[in-house]
Design a protein around this motif. Sequence first.
Motif, short mmCIF file in Angstrom:
data_model
loop_
_atom_site.label_atom_id
_atom_site.label_comp_id
_atom_site.label_asym_id
_atom_site.label_seq_id
_atom_site.Cartn_x
_atom_site.Cartn_y
_atom_site.Cartn_z
N LEU A 190 10.98 4.42 -8.76
CA LEU A 190 11.30 4.49 -7.54
C LEU A 190 12.60 3.62 -6.53
N ASP B 97 13.00 15.22 2.10
CA ASP B 97 12.36 14.80 0.88
C ASP B 97 12.08 16.22 -0.42
N ARG C 27 2.87 14.95 2.30
CA ARG C 27 3.21 15.06 1.68
C ARG C 27 3.76 14.77 0.66
N LEU C 28 2.31 13.69 -0.16
CA LEU C 28 2.75 13.31 -1.43
C LEU C 28 1.26 13.94 -1.52
N TYR D 111 4.69 1.33 1.85
CA TYR D 111 5.60 2.15 1.80
C TYR D 111 5.20 4.32 1.36
N THR D 112 6.57 4.84 2.00
CA THR D 112 6.15 6.19 1.78
C THR D 112 7.20 6.15 0.11
N VAL D 113 6.62 7.27 -0.81
CA VAL D 113 8.26 7.49 -1.32
C VAL D 113 8.50 8.97 -1.12
N TYR D 114 10.76 8.44 -0.83
CA TYR D 114 10.82 10.03 -0.39
C TYR D 114 11.77 10.03 -1.30
N HIS E 286 12.48 9.87 -4.41
CA HIS E 286 12.74 9.07 -5.25
C HIS E 286 12.86 7.35 -4.67
N HIS F 240 6.38 14.40 -5.59
CA HIS F 240 6.12 14.87 -4.79
C HIS F 240 4.56 14.51 -4.61
N ALA G 208 1.13 -1.17 -0.04
CA ALA G 208 -0.24 0.13 -0.12
C ALA G 208 0.89 1.24 -0.19
N LEU G 209 0.50 2.11 -0.20
CA LEU G 209 1.49 3.62 -0.46
C LEU G 209 -0.03 4.58 0.57
#
Lengths: 367, 367
Positions: free
Chosen positions: B10, B123, A9-10, B27-30, B32, A32, A3-4
């Motif tokens: 990613l 980020d 921040r996103l 997850y998050t993306v941080y 990239h 972002h 999952a995201l």
Amino acid sequence: MQALSPSRRLRRTPFSDGVEAAGVSAYTVYNHMLLPTVFRSVEEDYRHLKDAVQVWDVACERQIELRGPDAGRLMQMLTPRDLRGMLPGQCYYVPIVDETGGMLNDPVAVKIAEDRWWISIADSDLLYWVKGIAYGYRLDVLVDEPDVSPLAVQGPKAEDLMAAVFGDAIRSVRFFRFGKFPFQGRDLVIARSGYSKQGGFEIYVEGGDIGMPLWHALFEAGAAMDVRAGCPNLIERVESGLLSYGNDMTDDNTPHECGLGKFCDTWTAIGCIGRDALLRVAKEGPVQQIRAISIDGPKVPICDRHWPLMANDKPVGRVSSAAWSPDFNTNVAIGMVRMTHWDPDTKLTVLTPEGQRDATVRESFWN
Amino acid sequence: MQALSPSRRLRRTPFSDGVEAAGVSAYTVYNHMLLPTVFRSVEEDYRHLKDAVQVWDVACERQIELRGPDAGRLMQMLTPRDLRGMLPGQCYYVPIVDETGGMLNDPVAVKIAEDRWWISIADSDLLYWVKGIAYGYRLDVLVDEPDVSPLAVQGPKAEDLMAAVFGDAIRSVRFFRFGKFPFQGRDLVIARSGYSKQGGFEIYVEGGDIGMPLWHALFEAGAAMDVRAGCPNLIERVESGLLSYGNDMTDDNTPHECGLGKFCDTWTAIGCIGRDALLRVAKEGPVQQIRAISIDGPKVPICDRHWPLMANDKPVGRVSSAAWSPDFNTNVAIGMVRMTHWDPDTKLTVLTPEGQRDATVRESFWN
């Protein structure tokens, strides 16, 4: 798939409410921001994109605005493409390079006026580079992010849908040109462009408040055309050879390695920061380059890391994007291949996480 | 929650295999890159972080290396914190500002030697700003990303675990200092720091190839301490008042607004790019500032957008991070509040997507 985790921040977009109501099932994060990747399934979305028309939330193509007497000079410092002949009303695909010729982004530059540009960016904080250069050179230019969110309309019926909302004048907008069209009292920049080869437009929605009204207007007008919410489609973009910054190239790569030499007028792009480095590359040519690659066998797994390309057990490149193509009945892929093995029909082996496969270098992409 | 579509863009980390084997669920993306956010549940991970010890894949705190005769000068240009007294072996939390005093990042600067620094970033692609400034000023400095991936060990038993792997000398490393400790023939920079208030260390893993060997060594040594894979925990970081760039502040905000005035030596930070703008702010003070906010009622929803803070139906700020705290039996939150309403115990209303709640400005954070 994991999952995201949502967080402030996103960043959501002016169209996120519409995207969620339309049943988005997966996202990626791009600049972002949330970028939808799947609605029904990648394959079903692909079929529909090629047959009908889709509305894409690509607000993550965040804009950088350059404004002021030095805007044109700064724009030319950023890219090896010669911008002297570019007129207001035109869009140029512009590789952006640092002083070593390494690519920092591959955006579309939109020339609004002689002293005003928008840069519609790929996935890196290009704003920071542009601000740093403008500050370091003490340029007379304002560099900032305006409240502009691109919304794409893509697919074979895109022109009909756009004409239904904005009038038939939209049909005369040529490829990579833009016009201004009124919507709810505002003049919107609309370009014939987009991240597919199915034809279509990108609407530069100025002011987040009219995002959802425009979204609804497009869906109402397109009901009879089977309009759906969509997004850049992995299969279609690989078939079409549309590169993705961060996937297929990074700041390690020159534009020439990415097959973007045709967008580099290195001799005449006076002022371009990477010009010295790229003159050398332009003269000698790159030693590796992006190629279309077909991969044999059944559907490949998701390409979430580089897959080595091998010849006689030696690495000669890597695949960075891959998908099963229903229309071409093969796995389509984008890879970087060394010059010793980049000729069409060269047979290679690709190492996927699920085992090795036979692969072939192609002359060109599929679409 | 929607799924996160994997792609090469990613970037995985040297520890991703370990993270997946440990059962990461979100997850998050941080920067990239993939940053785990949940293993069992946010609440269960929180309890374990406060009671035991966790290993965190924070490779997304990508490093920027400054190296060369102008490295120190460039570092001071980036931040209003006075770096003159900083010695090799020290780490400083450094707000990074542009020429308007807007925050571009809030990293930790690691002074490796007089002419060599690492910046462990939050980020945003700070590399682009630093490269742009270095190029614009023609500084004698190399700016690049080294192959260094931070791995954090956090929790009350972190020191015992680290001592089991690196020896008792690790116990003498003071807060925000680092030492060099051998692992498999390499000397690793290890600092007493981390994005929690439970105590711990960050290991700057130089060379991705030793990532998984180190991961395994920590889990073998920590078996009796109930070591688990973990990640920055939303509840714990809000309780602790640890700000998150992109969530709680952006380039719209000055350090003073973020309560980071104590890291701004604006009078003496000669050379800092944002000094002129910040001298004005330092003199007049900010008109809004970060505050700890408690929110009444049951567990709040996920804060994925700003929630307006209201007083008498007028907006006086916004909440940017919020979570239910089991230990403090309330919803803990971080908000930006205008000076008219920022005094402790001020009663406000917060507009969440699930309705309005009573909220109170607090004197300080919880941990």
